[in-house]
Design a protein around this motif. Structure first.
Motif, mmCIF file in Angstrom:
data_model
loop_
_atom_site.group_PDB
_atom_site.id
_atom_site.type_symbol
_atom_site.label_atom_id
_atom_site.label_comp_id
_atom_site.label_asym_id
_atom_site.label_seq_id
_atom_site.Cartn_x
_atom_site.Cartn_y
_atom_site.Cartn_z
ATOM 1 N N UNK A 12 40.786 52.277 33.404
ATOM 2 C CA UNK A 12 41.077 53.811 33.219
ATOM 3 C C UNK A 12 42.307 54.396 33.734
ATOM 4 N N UNK A 13 42.651 53.595 34.707
ATOM 5 C CA UNK A 13 43.687 54.018 35.398
ATOM 6 C C UNK A 13 45.061 54.398 34.402
ATOM 7 N N UNK A 14 45.312 53.164 33.527
ATOM 8 C CA UNK A 14 46.474 53.097 32.767
ATOM 9 C C UNK A 14 46.062 53.232 31.371
ATOM 10 N N UNK A 15 44.743 53.155 30.831
ATOM 11 C CA UNK A 15 44.273 53.196 29.483
ATOM 12 C C UNK A 15 44.667 51.994 28.721
ATOM 13 N N UNK A 16 44.672 50.722 29.546
ATOM 14 C CA UNK A 16 44.578 49.554 28.997
ATOM 15 C C UNK A 16 43.444 48.687 28.959
ATOM 16 N N UNK A 17 42.890 48.213 27.869
ATOM 17 C CA UNK A 17 41.664 47.621 27.998
ATOM 18 C C UNK A 17 41.779 46.127 28.304
ATOM 19 N N UNK A 18 41.140 45.896 29.245
ATOM 20 C CA UNK A 18 41.252 44.373 30.035
ATOM 21 C C UNK A 18 40.044 43.802 29.140
ATOM 22 N N UNK A 19 40.548 42.562 28.457
ATOM 23 C CA UNK A 19 39.399 41.817 27.493
ATOM 24 C C UNK A 19 39.089 40.376 28.210
ATOM 25 N N UNK A 20 39.830 39.988 28.992
ATOM 26 C CA UNK A 20 39.410 38.814 29.893
ATOM 27 C C UNK A 20 40.145 38.560 31.293
ATOM 28 N N UNK A 21 39.344 38.212 32.056
ATOM 29 C CA UNK A 21 40.057 37.849 33.581
ATOM 30 C C UNK A 21 39.261 36.470 33.884
ATOM 31 N N UNK A 22 40.286 35.716 34.564
ATOM 32 C CA UNK A 22 39.912 34.274 35.000
ATOM 33 C C UNK A 22 40.924 33.985 36.098
ATOM 34 N N UNK A 23 40.239 33.325 37.280
ATOM 35 C CA UNK A 23 40.920 32.943 38.449
ATOM 36 C C UNK A 23 40.733 31.515 38.495
ATOM 37 N N UNK A 24 41.809 30.889 39.117
ATOM 38 C CA UNK A 24 41.750 29.430 39.466
ATOM 39 C C UNK A 24 42.664 29.397 40.776
ATOM 40 N N UNK A 25 42.424 28.142 41.686
ATOM 41 C CA UNK A 25 43.342 28.136 42.841
ATOM 42 C C UNK A 25 44.677 28.138 42.368
ATOM 43 N N UNK A 26 45.500 28.523 43.056
ATOM 44 C CA UNK A 26 46.868 28.584 42.763
ATOM 45 C C UNK A 26 47.817 27.278 42.648
ATOM 46 N N UNK A 27 48.722 27.265 41.692
ATOM 47 C CA UNK A 27 49.368 25.896 41.571
ATOM 48 C C UNK A 27 50.860 26.388 41.969
ATOM 49 N N UNK A 28 51.014 27.532 42.359
ATOM 50 C CA UNK A 28 52.225 28.193 42.833
ATOM 51 C C UNK A 28 52.442 28.151 44.264
ATOM 52 N N UNK A 29 51.388 28.295 45.022
ATOM 53 C CA UNK A 29 51.201 28.729 46.484
ATOM 54 C C UNK A 29 50.785 27.510 46.961
ATOM 55 N N UNK A 30 51.218 26.871 47.837
ATOM 56 C CA UNK A 30 50.652 25.574 48.547
ATOM 57 C C UNK A 30 50.542 25.799 50.040
ATOM 58 N N UNK A 31 49.644 25.045 50.409
ATOM 59 C CA UNK A 31 49.196 24.962 51.783
ATOM 60 C C UNK A 31 48.497 26.359 52.375
ATOM 61 N N UNK A 32 48.195 27.216 51.321
ATOM 62 C CA UNK A 32 47.473 28.500 51.617
ATOM 63 C C UNK A 32 46.216 28.750 50.833
ATOM 64 N N UNK A 33 45.539 29.497 50.985
ATOM 65 C CA UNK A 33 44.358 29.913 50.102
ATOM 66 C C UNK A 33 44.863 31.072 49.108
ATOM 67 N N UNK A 34 45.040 30.670 47.978
ATOM 68 C CA UNK A 34 45.758 31.502 47.224
ATOM 69 C C UNK A 34 45.127 31.191 45.757
ATOM 70 N N UNK A 35 45.064 32.333 44.779
ATOM 71 C CA UNK A 35 44.410 32.262 43.426
ATOM 72 C C UNK A 35 45.538 32.652 42.298
ATOM 73 N N UNK A 36 45.764 32.135 41.114
ATOM 74 C CA UNK A 36 46.339 32.549 40.151
ATOM 75 C C UNK A 36 45.159 33.421 39.244
ATOM 76 N N UNK A 37 45.385 34.510 38.695
ATOM 77 C CA UNK A 37 44.731 35.179 37.829
ATOM 78 C C UNK A 37 45.395 34.911 36.544
ATOM 79 N N UNK A 38 44.514 34.808 35.527
ATOM 80 C CA UNK A 38 44.807 34.861 34.179
ATOM 81 C C UNK A 38 44.259 36.283 33.692
ATOM 82 N N UNK A 39 44.989 36.957 32.856
ATOM 83 C CA UNK A 39 44.370 38.078 32.141
ATOM 84 C C UNK A 39 44.695 38.235 30.680
#
Length: 79
Positions: free
Chosen positions: A1-28
């Motif tokens: 609602x903040x931007x008026x953009x309709x989010x249709x899908x969100x998915x998270x996976x363990x990050x393939x960019x950040x190593x040795x830390x707990x991090x997630x990649x989000x696909x929207x």
């Protein structure tokens, strides 16, 4: 609602960019185009909160081709 953009899908996976830390990649996925002002604002704000941001975009697809040429073009882009 903040931007008026309709989010249709969100998915998270363990990050393939950040190593040795707990991090997630989000696909929207959302309705809109990267050139739309509200979408540009969302991307700008996300980039400020993220260590890595990739914009994939959406290929143009003729959903209801009316000519053989449209079918040929869709085949070339898909294959």
């Amino acid at each position: 609602d903040r931007y008026g953009v309709n989010l249709t899908h969100i998915e998270s996976k363990p990050s393939k960019y950040v190593k040795n830390k707990v991090a997630f990649d989000f696909y929207i996925a959302f309705q809109g185009k990267v050139d739309d002002e509200p979408v540009r604002q969302v991307i700008s704000d996300l980039s400020k909160m993220s260590t890595h941001l990739t914009i994939c975009g959406t290929p143009s697809v003729p959903w209801f081709p009316t000519k053989i040429m449209d079918m040929d073009q869709m085949g070339k882009e898909t294959l």
